[in-house]
Design a protein around this motif. Structure first.
Motif, short mmCIF file in Angstrom:
data_model
loop_
_atom_site.label_atom_id
_atom_site.label_comp_id
_atom_site.label_asym_id
_atom_site.label_seq_id
_atom_site.Cartn_x
_atom_site.Cartn_y
_atom_site.Cartn_z
N TRP A 235 -21.66 -15.74 17.39
CA TRP A 235 -22.82 -15.43 18.52
C TRP A 235 -23.51 -16.30 19.37
CZ3 TRP A 235 -23.72 -10.08 18.71
CH2 TRP A 235 -24.78 -9.66 19.73
N SER A 236 -23.50 -15.92 20.76
CA SER A 236 -23.97 -16.82 21.59
C SER A 236 -24.67 -15.75 22.42
CB SER A 236 -23.18 -17.74 22.24
OG SER A 236 -23.46 -18.19 23.63
N SER A 237 -25.95 -16.10 22.85
CA SER A 237 -26.71 -15.14 24.03
C SER A 237 -26.07 -15.27 25.25
CB SER A 237 -28.03 -15.77 24.21
OG SER A 237 -27.89 -17.14 24.69
N GLN A 238 -24.95 -16.24 25.55
CA GLN A 238 -24.35 -16.05 26.82
C GLN A 238 -22.86 -15.39 26.65
OE1 GLN A 238 -25.73 -19.41 25.85
NE2 GLN A 238 -27.52 -18.47 26.97
N ASP A 239 -22.39 -15.20 25.45
CA ASP A 239 -21.16 -14.64 24.98
C ASP A 239 -21.21 -13.77 23.57
OD1 ASP A 239 -18.48 -14.13 24.64
OD2 ASP A 239 -17.59 -16.06 24.91
N TRP A 240 -21.41 -12.70 23.77
CA TRP A 240 -21.67 -12.16 22.43
C TRP A 240 -20.75 -10.72 22.27
CZ3 TRP A 240 -23.53 -7.10 23.23
CH2 TRP A 240 -24.26 -6.96 24.43
N SER A 241 -20.67 -10.29 21.25
CA SER A 241 -19.84 -9.11 20.92
C SER A 241 -20.38 -8.44 19.71
CB SER A 241 -18.39 -9.14 20.76
OG SER A 241 -17.94 -7.72 20.52
N LEU A 242 -21.09 -7.20 19.63
CA LEU A 242 -21.90 -6.82 18.61
C LEU A 242 -20.86 -5.35 17.99
CD1 LEU A 242 -24.06 -6.43 16.66
CD2 LEU A 242 -25.42 -5.31 18.41
N SER A 243 -20.48 -5.55 16.95
CA SER A 243 -19.50 -4.33 16.16
C SER A 243 -20.53 -3.55 15.50
CB SER A 243 -18.50 -4.97 15.46
OG SER A 243 -17.59 -5.59 16.64
N PHE A 244 -20.73 -2.63 15.84
CA PHE A 244 -21.81 -1.52 14.79
C PHE A 244 -20.90 -0.78 14.03
CE2 PHE A 244 -24.65 -1.64 18.70
CZ PHE A 244 -25.83 -1.98 18.13
N THR A 245 -21.50 -0.59 12.81
CA THR A 245 -20.79 0.46 11.78
C THR A 245 -21.32 1.65 12.01
OG1 THR A 245 -20.39 -1.32 10.22
CG2 THR A 245 -20.32 1.12 9.60
N VAL A 246 -20.51 2.84 12.38
CA VAL A 246 -20.72 4.06 12.84
C VAL A 246 -20.93 5.15 11.50
CG1 VAL A 246 -20.56 5.96 13.94
CG2 VAL A 246 -19.91 3.94 14.92
N PHE A 247 -22.27 5.48 11.22
CA PHE A 247 -22.43 6.44 10.21
C PHE A 247 -22.59 7.86 10.62
CE2 PHE A 247 -23.88 2.10 9.12
CZ PHE A 247 -23.40 2.28 7.44
N HIS A 248 -21.88 8.64 9.81
CA HIS A 248 -22.01 10.28 10.13
C HIS A 248 -22.53 11.08 9.02
CE1 HIS A 248 -20.30 14.45 10.54
NE2 HIS A 248 -21.14 14.44 11.36
N ALA A 249 -23.57 11.48 8.80
CA ALA A 249 -23.99 12.30 7.56
C ALA A 249 -24.18 11.08 6.47
CB ALA A 249 -23.23 13.45 7.26
N GLY A 250 -24.32 9.95 6.66
CA GLY A 250 -24.65 8.87 5.88
C GLY A 250 -23.24 8.18 5.16
#
Length: 216
Positions: free
Chosen positions: A74-89
């Motif tokens: 992670w860098s503030s100039q070059d970043w990629s955030l991968s969220f995990t997706v939750f549906h009904a937990g």
């Protein structure tokens, strides 16, 4: 606490049906298992790098390593955030958003995948709407870009529904054959005209410097 040193772990995006956040170690393992159970049928390949062609154990490991790699680099100039997706937990897939020099370029890119058993339920649209809301309302983005192969109409349909417009074609080599990649672009104005999904965000303020946003 970890959140005091790495505030991204406290970031939450919520839509009427979904929650997007970084996973715990156990939830990351579940995400890996969702991928190993199948993201697409064997006769298609929606990814530029065919990582899902590996044996299921290696697919699972790739999900875990990719998650750690993105956070570790992670860098503030070059970043990629991968969220995990939750549906009904339940863990159902992953939604990423990334940028380079966001404060100047004002453009984000997105990517995602869903476990096969969770597809065709509108989840893909809702989870991308969540990160677009983050980009346009909180991170100062002016445009968002995405792409999908010509033989992936479901992904293209999500883009059109959210207001993206065609942005040209690319040719790539995948599985030894040429594929057509359809680029899509979404402006802030088109996003505003098409937005229908409410999104709430928690834990963002301490994260802003990590996205390259000056809070002074």
């Amino acid at each position: 606490m970890l959140v005091d040193h790495f505030p991204l772990v406290g970031l939450r995006l919520r839509t009427p049906r979904l929650e997007l956040r970084l996973p715990s170690p156990e939830e990351l393992a579940t995400l890996a298992e969702v991928a190993a159970d199948g993201i697409h049928t064997p006769d298609v390949m929606p990814f530029l790098i065919p990582w899902t062609d590996q044996p299921s154990a290696e697919v699972a490991r790739a999900v875990i390593q990719h998650h750690w790699l993105r956070l570790g680099n992670w860098s503030s100039q070059d970043w990629s955030l991968s969220f995990t997706v939750f549906h009904a937990g339940d863990v159902v897939g992953q939604q990423s958003i990334g940028a380079r020099d966001l404060a100047v370029i004002r453009q984000v890119q997105t990517g995602s995948w869903l476990g096969q058993r969770h597809q065709r339920r509108g989840i893909g649209t809702e989870m991308r709407a969540a990160v677009l809301h983050l980009a346009f309302t909180q991170l100062g983005a002016e445009e968002a870009v995405s792409s999908a192969f010509a033989d992936n109409p479901a992904s293209q349909a999500v883009s059109r529904k959210l207001g993206y417009q065609p942005d040209g074609l690319d040719r790539h080599l995948v599985r030894g054959a040429m594929v057509i990649d359809c680029r899509m672009r979404l402006t802030r104005e088109d996003w505003e005209r098409h937005r229908t999904i409410p999104v709430t965000i928690d834990g963002l303020t301490p994260c802003l410097p990590m996205f390259g946003i000056n809070t002074a």
